[in-house]
Motif scaffolding. Structure first.
Motif, PDB file in Angstrom:
ATOM      1  N   LEU A 181      -9.350  13.748 -16.056  1.00 23.62           N
ATOM      2  CA  LEU A 181      -9.254  15.043 -16.710  1.00 23.62           C
ATOM      3  C   LEU A 181     -10.630  15.542 -17.135  1.00 23.62           C
ATOM      4  CD1 LEU A 181      -7.248  17.183 -17.630  1.00 23.62           C
ATOM      5  CD2 LEU A 181      -7.099  16.019 -19.838  1.00 23.62           C
ATOM      6  N   ALA A 182     -11.490  14.654 -17.590  1.00 23.60           N
ATOM      7  CA  ALA A 182     -12.855  15.054 -17.939  1.00 23.60           C
ATOM      8  C   ALA A 182     -13.614  15.524 -16.706  1.00 23.60           C
ATOM      9  CB  ALA A 182     -13.580  13.887 -18.605  1.00 23.60           C
ATOM     10  N   GLU A 183     -13.320  14.916 -15.572  1.00 22.88           N
ATOM     11  CA  GLU A 183     -13.958  15.352 -14.330  1.00 22.88           C
ATOM     12  C   GLU A 183     -13.441  16.718 -13.905  1.00 22.88           C
ATOM     13  OE1 GLU A 183     -16.464  15.023 -10.975  1.00 22.88           O
ATOM     14  OE2 GLU A 183     -16.355  13.837 -12.819  1.00 22.88           O
ATOM     15  N   PHE A 184     -12.153  16.976 -14.125  1.00 19.82           N
ATOM     16  CA  PHE A 184     -11.579  18.274 -13.767  1.00 19.82           C
ATOM     17  C   PHE A 184     -12.130  19.394 -14.636  1.00 19.82           C
ATOM     18  CE2 PHE A 184      -8.044  15.990 -11.577  1.00 19.82           C
ATOM     19  CZ  PHE A 184      -8.105  16.686 -10.393  1.00 19.82           C
ATOM     20  N   THR A 185     -12.412  19.119 -15.882  1.00 20.87           N
ATOM     21  CA  THR A 185     -12.847  20.162 -16.815  1.00 20.87           C
ATOM     22  C   THR A 185     -14.350  20.380 -16.786  1.00 20.87           C
ATOM     23  OG1 THR A 185     -12.911  18.488 -18.575  1.00 20.87           O
ATOM     24  CG2 THR A 185     -10.904  19.819 -18.375  1.00 20.87           C
ATOM     25  N   LYS A 240       9.080  32.181 -12.688  1.00 18.00           N
ATOM     26  CA  LYS A 240       8.758  30.846 -12.210  1.00 18.00           C
ATOM     27  C   LYS A 240       7.280  30.563 -12.433  1.00 18.00           C
ATOM     28  CE  LYS A 240      12.386  30.791  -8.665  1.00 18.00           C
ATOM     29  NZ  LYS A 240      12.687  30.614  -7.228  1.00 18.00           N
ATOM     30  N   TYR A 241       6.988  29.402 -12.983  1.00 17.22           N
ATOM     31  CA  TYR A 241       5.622  29.010 -13.314  1.00 17.22           C
ATOM     32  C   TYR A 241       5.314  27.652 -12.702  1.00 17.22           C
ATOM     33  CZ  TYR A 241       5.813  32.696 -16.875  1.00 17.22           C
ATOM     34  OH  TYR A 241       5.933  33.902 -17.521  1.00 17.22           O
ATOM     35  N   VAL A 242       4.039  27.449 -12.382  1.00 21.49           N
ATOM     36  CA  VAL A 242       3.548  26.138 -11.969  1.00 21.49           C
ATOM     37  C   VAL A 242       2.737  25.585 -13.133  1.00 21.49           C
ATOM     38  CG1 VAL A 242       2.150  24.860 -10.316  1.00 21.49           C
ATOM     39  CG2 VAL A 242       3.491  26.815  -9.553  1.00 21.49           C
ATOM     40  N   GLU A 243       3.094  24.405 -13.577  1.00 22.14           N
ATOM     41  CA  GLU A 243       2.499  23.820 -14.777  1.00 22.14           C
ATOM     42  C   GLU A 243       1.709  22.569 -14.426  1.00 22.14           C
ATOM     43  OE1 GLU A 243       4.351  23.742 -19.090  1.00 22.14           O
ATOM     44  OE2 GLU A 243       5.039  22.004 -17.945  1.00 22.14           O
ATOM     45  N   PHE A 244       0.619  22.374 -15.131  1.00 22.94           N
ATOM     46  CA  PHE A 244      -0.228  21.198 -14.945  1.00 22.94           C
ATOM     47  C   PHE A 244       0.429  19.984 -15.596  1.00 22.94           C
ATOM     48  CE2 PHE A 244      -3.564  18.285 -16.267  1.00 22.94           C
ATOM     49  CZ  PHE A 244      -4.354  18.186 -15.136  1.00 22.94           C
ATOM     50  N   VAL A 245       0.449  18.858 -14.887  1.00 19.60           N
ATOM     51  CA  VAL A 245       1.028  17.616 -15.400  1.00 19.60           C
ATOM     52  C   VAL A 245      -0.107  16.661 -15.714  1.00 19.60           C
ATOM     53  CG1 VAL A 245       2.507  15.645 -14.892  1.00 19.60           C
ATOM     54  CG2 VAL A 245       3.158  17.923 -14.108  1.00 19.60           C
ATOM     55  N   ASP A 246      -0.188  16.257 -16.963  1.00 24.81           N
ATOM     56  CA  ASP A 246      -1.219  15.335 -17.420  1.00 24.81           C
ATOM     57  C   ASP A 246      -0.586  13.970 -17.613  1.00 24.81           C
ATOM     58  OD1 ASP A 246      -3.459  14.176 -18.325  1.00 24.81           O
ATOM     59  OD2 ASP A 246      -3.533  15.197 -20.265  1.00 24.81           O
ATOM     60  N   ARG A 286      -1.731  26.005 -19.784  1.00 22.47           N
ATOM     61  CA  ARG A 286      -1.879  25.200 -18.571  1.00 22.47           C
ATOM     62  C   ARG A 286      -0.769  25.494 -17.556  1.00 22.47           C
ATOM     63  NH1 ARG A 286      -3.856  19.101 -20.345  1.00 22.47           N
ATOM     64  NH2 ARG A 286      -5.828  19.739 -21.305  1.00 22.47           N
ATOM     65  N   ARG A 287      -0.379  26.734 -17.482  1.00 20.88           N
ATOM     66  CA  ARG A 287       0.617  27.151 -16.506  1.00 20.88           C
ATOM     67  C   ARG A 287       0.274  28.558 -16.023  1.00 20.88           C
ATOM     68  NH1 ARG A 287       6.331  28.187 -19.432  1.00 20.88           N
ATOM     69  NH2 ARG A 287       6.215  25.911 -19.677  1.00 20.88           N
ATOM     70  N   PHE A 306       1.316  15.733 -10.289  1.00 21.17           N
ATOM     71  CA  PHE A 306       0.248  16.694 -10.577  1.00 21.17           C
ATOM     72  C   PHE A 306       0.780  18.028 -11.078  1.00 21.17           C
ATOM     73  CE2 PHE A 306      -2.402  14.494  -7.068  1.00 21.17           C
ATOM     74  CZ  PHE A 306      -2.716  13.474  -7.952  1.00 21.17           C
ATOM     75  N   PHE A 307       1.941  18.460 -10.541  1.00 21.10           N
ATOM     76  CA  PHE A 307       2.452  19.792 -10.837  1.00 21.10           C
ATOM     77  C   PHE A 307       3.918  19.708 -11.257  1.00 21.10           C
ATOM     78  CE2 PHE A 307      -0.534  20.048  -7.242  1.00 21.10           C
ATOM     79  CZ  PHE A 307      -1.573  20.746  -7.859  1.00 21.10           C
ATOM     80  N   ARG A 308       4.332  20.736 -11.987  1.00 22.85           N
ATOM     81  CA  ARG A 308       5.723  20.879 -12.392  1.00 22.85           C
ATOM     82  C   ARG A 308       6.134  22.336 -12.233  1.00 22.85           C
ATOM     83  NH1 ARG A 308       5.279  19.600 -17.384  1.00 22.85           N
ATOM     84  NH2 ARG A 308       5.637  17.362 -17.131  1.00 22.85           N
ATOM     85  N   LEU A 309       7.236  22.580 -11.559  1.00 21.23           N
ATOM     86  CA  LEU A 309       7.760  23.928 -11.387  1.00 21.23           C
ATOM     87  C   LEU A 309       8.710  24.229 -12.537  1.00 21.23           C
ATOM     88  CD1 LEU A 309       7.878  26.460  -9.595  1.00 21.23           C
ATOM     89  CD2 LEU A 309       9.820  25.418  -8.405  1.00 21.23           C
ATOM     90  N   VAL A 310       8.366  25.239 -13.324  1.00 19.82           N
ATOM     91  CA  VAL A 310       9.136  25.613 -14.509  1.00 19.82           C
ATOM     92  C   VAL A 310       9.805  26.947 -14.237  1.00 19.82           C
ATOM     93  CG1 VAL A 310       9.069  26.066 -16.987  1.00 19.82           C
ATOM     94  CG2 VAL A 310       7.514  24.385 -15.975  1.00 19.82           C
TER      95      VAL A 310
END
Length: 450
Positions: free
Chosen positions: A208-212, A194-200, A147-148, A178-182
């Protein structure tokens, strides 16, 4: 005793393999679809115009000598000798070529109509920013295992996703829920680390079910409600529309029929813990790759993306290594075009999203970008070339400042425009602007002499 010839044995083996297999035949020849190729021919002009336009807007006055622009275009954008000048004169609705009042040299700037198109696109990006945030979140979920996604890879597809140029500040860092910069601790200064990670967030299960939920699943649900088709037949099927002239044999049709009914795992599902050694699991994974590319193209603004940009997600999304051969294997779902950039870039279209070269469901940003292509397609005979070669035209108030042309062109100061400019007129002379530019050039020349 009569024996079957090798030709009959080969034909019977092919028929038996097609009738028993649920895989689409490989090594298929690409069939051109001129409707999509015509779109890329227009896109080729748009890309060239955007290259020149970005360099013009980087200047404080928004204008530049034609000779200097020609040097830059030949060095960085593969323009040929004298090709820049010919391109400018062929598209007078986008570029104003004028004689400088002091230097007596040909200069170029954007026309008011082209500047208006830029403001419309900028307004569309701002208005569709919540939708762009949703697309970015779904893109991160397609990397089901981690998820990144690398920040550099997102930067390369920001135009396709409808993200602004400053998406790192305006989208990623502005939405910490919503996002995390790693950033990797081993290489903190490397942009590839540098990665952008999904924040749940906790309690976000319904969202989340709607997103998937994939775009093809929504299409199947809509078709089932409208046509009342058999649920078992359309449960795992894709919309297939082969290009004109594509030869469909008997056994190929059978293989496609069986492939359409083959179940597969969702692109948003993590399959890292599954046993994928069996032949059935490999076939399901191949169909899952088709669904992943289908969903990736569905997330874009124009339902298309270059193959080179799709390939950069190969490791994160589990895409095949031989991507070109894989796409040609499914020509009824995707169209693989080599037009648009002298064969250097290959564009992949989602066939079901287009009809007669246009999007079936256009959005605001797509319509704003399309208007620049419409300007490039206008005949130069309809423009008053004599006035354009000797005048600066209207709209120079956006370029007369010294704090950067682009910020004034598409910023808040440029939202209120006169009715004549918005109507698309490019002719006319403003003596005040001529006086300002002439005065600035005279003062600069006086300083050099001193």
């Amino acid at each position: 005793m009569w024996r079957r010839s090798p030709i009959h044995l080969r034909q019977s083996f092919v028929a038996r393999s097609f009738s028993q297999s649920t895989s689409i035949p490989k090594n298929l020849q690409r069939v051109r679809d001129h409707g999509f190729d015509d779109v890329m021919e227009v896109e080729k002009k748009v890309r060239r115009a955007l290259h020149l336009q970005s360099y013009l807007l980087s200047q404080p006055s928004g204008s530049l000598p034609v000779s200097q622009l020609d040097v830059v275009a030949r060095r960085y954008h593969a323009f040929g000798p004298h090709e820049t000048g010919n391109f400018l004169l062929k598209h007078p609705h986008v570029f104003h070529v004028f004689d400088h009042p002091v230097q007596r040299r040909l200069w170029v700037r954007l026309t008011p109509r082209a500047a208006l198109r830029l403001r419309q696109e900028s307004d569309a990006v701002r208005s569709m920013l919540p939708d762009a945030v949703r697309r970015l979140r779904k893109l991160l979920l397609l990397a089901a295992r981690s998820r990144r996604i690398r920040l550099e890879h997102i930067r390369l597809v920001r135009h396709d996703l409808g993200l602004p140029d400053d998406f790192l500040q305006s989208v990623v860092l502005a939405n910490p829920s919503f996002f995390r910069l790693v950033v990797s601790s081993d290489f903190p200064d490397d942009p590839r680390a540098k990665y952008v990670e999904f924040v749940d967030e906790p309690g976000d299960g319904n969202d989340l079910a709607e997103f998937t939920m994939c775009a093809i699943e929504r299409t199947r649900e809509l078709q089932y409600r409208e046509r009342g088709a058999d649920a078992e037949d359309s449960r795992f099927a894709f919309l297939i529309n082969f290009p004109p002239g594509f030869k469909i044999g008997k056994y190929y049709r059978i293989a496609v029929w069986k492939w359409q009914r083959l179940p597969y795992w969702s692109p948003y599902e993590d399959v890292s813990g599954y046993d994928l050694r069996s032949l059935e699991a490999q076939r399901r994974m191949e169909k899952r790759m088709v669904a992943t590319i289908h969903e990736l193209l569905s997330l874009t603004v124009e339902k298309r993306m270059t193959m080179e940009r799709i390939a950069q997600f190969r490791q994160a999304m589990g895409l095949p290594k031989k991507l070109k051969a894989f796409l040609l294997q499914h020509q009824g779902i995707f169209y693989f075009s080599t037009r648009g950039n002298r064969g250097k870039l290959h564009t992949v279209f989602l066939r079901e999203a287009y009809r007669k070269g246009e999007l079936v469901e256009p959005n605001e940003l797509y319509l704003a970008r399309r208007k620049l292509g419409e300007l490039l397609l206008l005949s130069p005979k309809k423009a008053n070339l004599d006035r354009m070669l000797t005048s600066l035209g209207r709209g120079m108030d956006a370029f007369s400042g010294g704090s950067g042309a682009k910020s004034k062109l598409i910023g808040d100061e440029g939202e209120q425009r006169s009715e004549n400019e918005d109507s698309g007129s490019d002719s006319g002379v403003e003596s005040q602007c001529l006086y300002k530019i002439g005065k600035v050039a005279y003062l600069e020349g006086g300083k050099e002499n001193m």
